[in-house]
Design a protein around this motif. Sequence first.
Motif, PDB file in Angstrom:
ATOM      1  N   ALA A  38       0.181   1.064  57.804  1.00 32.29           N
ATOM      2  CA  ALA A  38       0.544   1.304  58.792  1.00 32.29           C
ATOM      3  C   ALA A  38       0.791   0.519  60.228  1.00 32.29           C
ATOM      4  CB  ALA A  38      -0.844   1.817  59.374  1.00 32.29           C
ATOM      5  N   GLU A  39      -0.231  -0.867  59.414  1.00 32.81           N
ATOM      6  CA  GLU A  39       0.731  -2.553  60.442  1.00 32.81           C
ATOM      7  C   GLU A  39       1.909  -2.751  60.513  1.00 32.81           C
ATOM      8  OE1 GLU A  39      -2.653  -5.051  61.764  1.00 32.81           O
ATOM      9  OE2 GLU A  39      -3.661  -4.104  60.106  1.00 32.81           O
ATOM     10  N   PRO A  40       2.520  -3.668  60.812  1.00 30.02           N
ATOM     11  CA  PRO A  40       4.022  -4.015  60.436  1.00 30.02           C
ATOM     12  C   PRO A  40       4.341  -5.287  59.994  1.00 30.02           C
ATOM     13  CG  PRO A  40       3.442  -4.310  63.124  1.00 30.02           C
ATOM     14  CD  PRO A  40       2.627  -4.017  62.117  1.00 30.02           C
ATOM     15  N   ASP A  45      -5.705 -11.492  56.546  1.00 30.70           N
ATOM     16  CA  ASP A  45      -7.145 -11.647  56.391  1.00 30.70           C
ATOM     17  C   ASP A  45      -7.736 -11.739  57.409  1.00 30.70           C
ATOM     18  OD1 ASP A  45      -9.082 -11.526  54.228  1.00 30.70           O
ATOM     19  OD2 ASP A  45      -8.997 -13.931  54.436  1.00 30.70           O
ATOM     20  N   ARG A  46      -8.941 -10.837  57.735  1.00 31.94           N
ATOM     21  CA  ARG A  46      -9.522 -10.044  58.658  1.00 31.94           C
ATOM     22  C   ARG A  46     -11.285 -11.348  59.582  1.00 31.94           C
ATOM     23  NH1 ARG A  46      -7.077  -5.427  60.268  1.00 31.94           N
ATOM     24  NH2 ARG A  46      -6.450  -4.645  57.893  1.00 31.94           N
ATOM     25  N   PRO A  47     -11.360 -12.072  58.657  1.00 35.10           N
ATOM     26  CA  PRO A  47     -12.388 -12.792  58.549  1.00 35.10           C
ATOM     27  C   PRO A  47     -11.701 -13.820  59.208  1.00 35.10           C
ATOM     28  CG  PRO A  47     -12.684 -12.090  56.621  1.00 35.10           C
ATOM     29  CD  PRO A  47     -11.654 -11.653  56.629  1.00 35.10           C
ATOM     30  N   SER A  50     -12.060 -13.339  64.077  1.00 34.57           N
ATOM     31  CA  SER A  50     -13.246 -13.179  64.868  1.00 34.57           C
ATOM     32  C   SER A  50     -13.341 -14.873  64.559  1.00 34.57           C
ATOM     33  CB  SER A  50     -14.441 -12.766  64.902  1.00 34.57           C
ATOM     34  OG  SER A  50     -14.506 -12.043  63.313  1.00 34.57           O
ATOM     35  N   LYS A  51     -13.088 -15.564  64.083  1.00 35.64           N
ATOM     36  CA  LYS A  51     -13.758 -16.993  64.442  1.00 35.64           C
ATOM     37  C   LYS A  51     -12.452 -17.950  64.156  1.00 35.64           C
ATOM     38  CE  LYS A  51     -16.689 -15.361  60.180  1.00 35.64           C
ATOM     39  NZ  LYS A  51     -15.524 -14.690  60.108  1.00 35.64           N
ATOM     40  N   GLN A  52     -11.400 -18.302  62.915  1.00 34.50           N
ATOM     41  CA  GLN A  52     -11.173 -19.658  63.345  1.00 34.50           C
ATOM     42  C   GLN A  52      -9.507 -18.721  64.126  1.00 34.50           C
ATOM     43  OE1 GLN A  52     -11.574 -18.095  60.265  1.00 34.50           O
ATOM     44  NE2 GLN A  52     -12.717 -19.931  59.419  1.00 34.50           N
ATOM     45  N   LEU A 130     -11.214  -5.497  68.473  1.00 33.61           N
ATOM     46  CA  LEU A 130     -11.891  -6.680  67.564  1.00 33.61           C
ATOM     47  C   LEU A 130     -11.026  -5.906  65.807  1.00 33.61           C
ATOM     48  CD1 LEU A 130     -10.213  -8.818  66.744  1.00 33.61           C
ATOM     49  CD2 LEU A 130     -12.804 -10.308  66.679  1.00 33.61           C
ATOM     50  N   ARG A 131      -9.775  -6.046  65.402  1.00 35.47           N
ATOM     51  CA  ARG A 131     -10.225  -5.411  63.953  1.00 35.47           C
ATOM     52  C   ARG A 131      -8.522  -5.744  63.749  1.00 35.47           C
ATOM     53  NH1 ARG A 131     -12.806  -4.225  59.294  1.00 35.47           N
ATOM     54  NH2 ARG A 131     -11.913  -2.687  58.412  1.00 35.47           N
ATOM     55  N   THR A 132      -7.769  -5.815  64.519  1.00 29.34           N
ATOM     56  CA  THR A 132      -6.324  -6.266  63.970  1.00 29.34           C
ATOM     57  C   THR A 132      -5.817  -7.688  64.570  1.00 29.34           C
ATOM     58  OG1 THR A 132      -4.223  -5.197  65.498  1.00 29.34           O
ATOM     59  CG2 THR A 132      -5.326  -3.854  63.578  1.00 29.34           C
ATOM     60  N   GLY A 276     -13.364  -0.165  49.185  1.00 30.97           N
ATOM     61  CA  GLY A 276     -13.120  -1.291  50.215  1.00 30.97           C
ATOM     62  C   GLY A 276     -13.720  -0.142  51.852  1.00 30.97           C
ATOM     63  N   ASP A 277     -13.534  -0.691  52.848  1.00 26.63           N
ATOM     64  CA  ASP A 277     -14.287  -0.156  53.591  1.00 26.63           C
ATOM     65  C   ASP A 277     -13.961   1.567  54.060  1.00 26.63           C
ATOM     66  OD1 ASP A 277     -14.516  -2.780  54.157  1.00 26.63           O
ATOM     67  OD2 ASP A 277     -14.102  -2.849  56.671  1.00 26.63           O
ATOM     68  N   VAL A 278     -13.224   1.959  53.490  1.00 24.02           N
ATOM     69  CA  VAL A 278     -13.239   3.114  53.156  1.00 24.02           C
ATOM     70  C   VAL A 278     -14.043   4.415  52.227  1.00 24.02           C
ATOM     71  CG1 VAL A 278     -10.854   3.764  52.345  1.00 24.02           C
ATOM     72  CG2 VAL A 278     -11.388   5.661  54.006  1.00 24.02           C
TER      73      VAL A 278
HETATM   74  C1  LIG Z   1     -12.504  -9.145  63.276  1.00 21.70           C
HETATM   75  C2  LIG Z   1     -13.884  -9.146  61.432  1.00 21.70           C
HETATM   76  C3  LIG Z   1     -14.343 -10.449  60.882  1.00 21.70           C
HETATM   77  C4  LIG Z   1     -14.969  -9.916  59.813  1.00 21.70           C
HETATM   78  N1  LIG Z   1     -15.641 -10.782  59.370  1.00 21.70           N
HETATM   79  C5  LIG Z   1     -16.345 -10.419  57.635  1.00 21.70           C
HETATM   80  C6  LIG Z   1     -17.113 -11.900  57.746  1.00 21.70           C
HETATM   81  O1  LIG Z   1     -17.324 -12.712  58.118  1.00 21.70           O
HETATM   82  N2  LIG Z   1     -17.593 -11.293  56.262  1.00 21.70           N
HETATM   83  C7  LIG Z   1     -17.450 -10.513  55.670  1.00 21.70           C
HETATM   84  O2  LIG Z   1     -17.929 -10.493  54.838  1.00 21.70           O
HETATM   85  N3  LIG Z   1     -16.585  -9.362  55.769  1.00 21.70           N
HETATM   86  C8  LIG Z   1     -16.060  -9.989  57.621  1.00 21.70           C
HETATM   87  N4  LIG Z   1     -15.234  -8.595  57.913  1.00 21.70           N
HETATM   88  C9  LIG Z   1     -15.539  -7.469  56.924  1.00 21.70           C
HETATM   89  C10 LIG Z   1     -13.523  -7.499  55.908  1.00 21.70           C
HETATM   90  O3  LIG Z   1     -12.722  -7.468  56.667  1.00 21.70           O
HETATM   91  C11 LIG Z   1     -13.086  -6.355  55.338  1.00 21.70           C
HETATM   92  O4  LIG Z   1     -14.523  -5.930  54.858  1.00 21.70           O
HETATM   93  C12 LIG Z   1     -12.140  -5.818  54.733  1.00 21.70           C
HETATM   94  O5  LIG Z   1     -10.880  -6.312  55.476  1.00 21.70           O
HETATM   95  C13 LIG Z   1     -11.509  -4.712  53.929  1.00 21.70           C
HETATM   96  O6  LIG Z   1     -10.491  -4.475  53.108  1.00 21.70           O
HETATM   97  P1  LIG Z   1     -10.151  -3.231  53.123  1.00 21.70           P
HETATM   98  O7  LIG Z   1      -8.747  -3.033  52.695  1.00 21.70           O
HETATM   99  O8  LIG Z   1     -10.589  -2.048  52.892  1.00 21.70           O
HETATM  100  O9  LIG Z   1      -9.795  -2.394  55.026  1.00 21.70           O
HETATM  101  P2  LIG Z   1      -8.792  -2.457  56.373  1.00 21.70           P
HETATM  102  O10 LIG Z   1      -8.971  -4.390  55.971  1.00 21.70           O
HETATM  103  O11 LIG Z   1      -9.267  -2.176  57.467  1.00 21.70           O
HETATM  104  O12 LIG Z   1      -7.178  -2.530  56.065  1.00 21.70           O
HETATM  105  C14 LIG Z   1      -6.641  -0.980  56.443  1.00 21.70           C
HETATM  106  C15 LIG Z   1      -5.824  -1.125  56.159  1.00 21.70           C
HETATM  107  O13 LIG Z   1      -4.350  -0.101  56.032  1.00 21.70           O
HETATM  108  C16 LIG Z   1      -3.729   0.101  56.897  1.00 21.70           C
HETATM  109  N5  LIG Z   1      -4.235   1.436  57.451  1.00 21.70           N
HETATM  110  C17 LIG Z   1      -5.265   2.556  58.083  1.00 21.70           C
HETATM  111  N6  LIG Z   1      -4.967   4.164  57.785  1.00 21.70           N
HETATM  112  C18 LIG Z   1      -3.737   4.118  57.213  1.00 21.70           C
HETATM  113  C19 LIG Z   1      -3.210   5.225  56.562  1.00 21.70           C
HETATM  114  N7  LIG Z   1      -3.257   6.577  57.281  1.00 21.70           N
HETATM  115  N8  LIG Z   1      -1.445   4.743  56.178  1.00 21.70           N
HETATM  116  C20 LIG Z   1      -1.435   4.095  56.242  1.00 21.70           C
HETATM  117  N9  LIG Z   1      -2.071   2.599  56.315  1.00 21.70           N
HETATM  118  C21 LIG Z   1      -3.045   2.563  56.939  1.00 21.70           C
HETATM  119  C22 LIG Z   1      -4.802  -0.369  57.985  1.00 21.70           C
HETATM  120  O14 LIG Z   1      -3.586  -0.706  59.470  1.00 21.70           O
HETATM  121  C23 LIG Z   1      -5.015  -1.578  57.992  1.00 21.70           C
HETATM  122  O15 LIG Z   1      -4.078  -2.481  57.500  1.00 21.70           O
HETATM  123  C24 LIG Z   1     -14.219  -8.520  58.869  1.00 21.70           C
HETATM  124  C25 LIG Z   1     -13.611  -7.432  59.293  1.00 21.70           C
HETATM  125  C26 LIG Z   1     -13.908  -8.283  60.981  1.00 21.70           C
HETATM  126  C27 LIG Z   1     -12.371  -6.707  61.364  1.00 21.70           C
END
Ligand SMILES: Cc1cc2nc3c(=O)[nH]c(=O)nc-3n(C[C@H](O)[C@H](O)[C@H](O)COP(=O)(O)OP(=O)(O)OC[C@H]3O[C@@H](n4cnc5c(N)ncnc54)[C@H](O)[C@@H]3O)c2cc1C
Length: 404
Positions: A38-40, A45-47, A50-52, A130-132, A276-278
Amino acid sequence: MPHPERIAIVGASLGGLRTAQALRGRGKFEGTLTLIGAEPHYPYDRPPLSKQLLAGEWGPEKTLLDPPDRVDGLGLDLRLGVRAESLDLEAREVALSEGERVGFDSLIIATGAAPRTLPNTPELAGIHTLRTIDDSMRIRAALAEGPKVAVVGAGFIGAEVAAVARSAGLEVTLIEALPAPLAQSAGVEVGEALAALHRDRGVDVRCDALVAGIEGGERVERVVLADGSTVDADLVVVGIGVAPETGWLEGSGLELRDGVVCDATLAAAPGVYALGDVCRWYNPVFDEEMRVEHWTNVIHQSRQVARNLLAEPGEARPFASVPYVWSDQYDLSIQSLGHPKADDEVEVLHGSLESREFVVGYRRNGIIVGGLTFNMPQQLSSYRPLIEQRTPWEAVLEHAQAMS
Ligand SMILES: Cc1cc2nc3c(=O)[nH]c(=O)nc-3n(C[C@H](O)[C@H](O)[C@H](O)COP(=O)(O)OP(=O)(O)OC[C@H]3O[C@@H](n4cnc5c(N)ncnc54)[C@H](O)[C@@H]3O)c2cc1C
């Protein structure tokens, strides 16, 4: 399931990209691989958000998971800036926001999670989640204006934002509904040690503080707490947790319950996997279903999904893991292992809470289920096998003594 010729991955972030790489690399999958995000942006990386990146130490390009040409080299059908709207499991098709439908033999769901927002808050300028990377850059620009900052929620992300803002010399209030930061996941004792660190650094930490509302004109001006007190703020960052991104799967027939419900092999249906997170899956190490929002969990699950998806019938293996997460705040490195819960008993195994250099263990039903450290990472990692093997507490204490 016969071997797939077309695999679609929804979610082009850490989980989506790393699974695509595992399929093309070790999995030697040469069929059509569609990655929909969904993102362009190219996957980042997300960590660091909220840090660097937030602190201005890194530019946005440094957050990329891989250089774009390496991603392009995977030979993907890459759809960025495109949302999956729905899933038709019977027709084996994903409907996209552009109106197109993508057919698949196997599907991987890696849509992560989205921030929760405070109920009944007006839409005022100056309130952020803060997510993106775009969120992080917006908050970074706002911090540069020298605002009074209120952070709602003292979980890892909220506390990291507070640390970055305070380190930049700003006035910061950290508002937490629970008796201490991290009380739910790490226990009150550890949470109080973290609150003490933030207070020493000059953050106004308010615990047991419920937000009743946010007020302002066009822009935010203050946060109102349930006890009637107010916190003046020009910038409010709300970090009260996330909800898994499953809206597009409603009505698909997949079981959705705070995540996509999977079996131990991470399969949600024949030929359909989540990670992952889902992903909510049965973790044999803890004999329970869980959903984990940690970076390393995504890495390990992406490899396992690639392996299981291409495995011969009956060869898919369960994903058994000890979750691990880290957080960096000021010069403090917090690391946590396992699956601690609020009502576990907490015992200091090394160091002391007061010195903010310690390892605590979490005990449930007489066995160790987790550990957490402030600045003693090596000692903590020695407990991983003990957690994995569900070690009785007496043996944990013997291990602690031998380590001291
Ligand atoms: C600010 C921040 C700091 C973090 N710091 C740490 C840390 O220090 N240590 C640690 O262990 N973890 C940390 N995390 C957690 C870690 O980043 C996540 O566990 C990880 O990003 C999850 O990856 P993912 O691919 O499951 O989901 P995500 O990274 O959430 O990616 C999911 C992607 O799917 C896309 N998407 C959603 N719905 C749809 C759809 N319907 N169609 C198409 N695309 C879609 C989203 O736009 C997104 O780009 C942090 C997270 C954040 C937000």
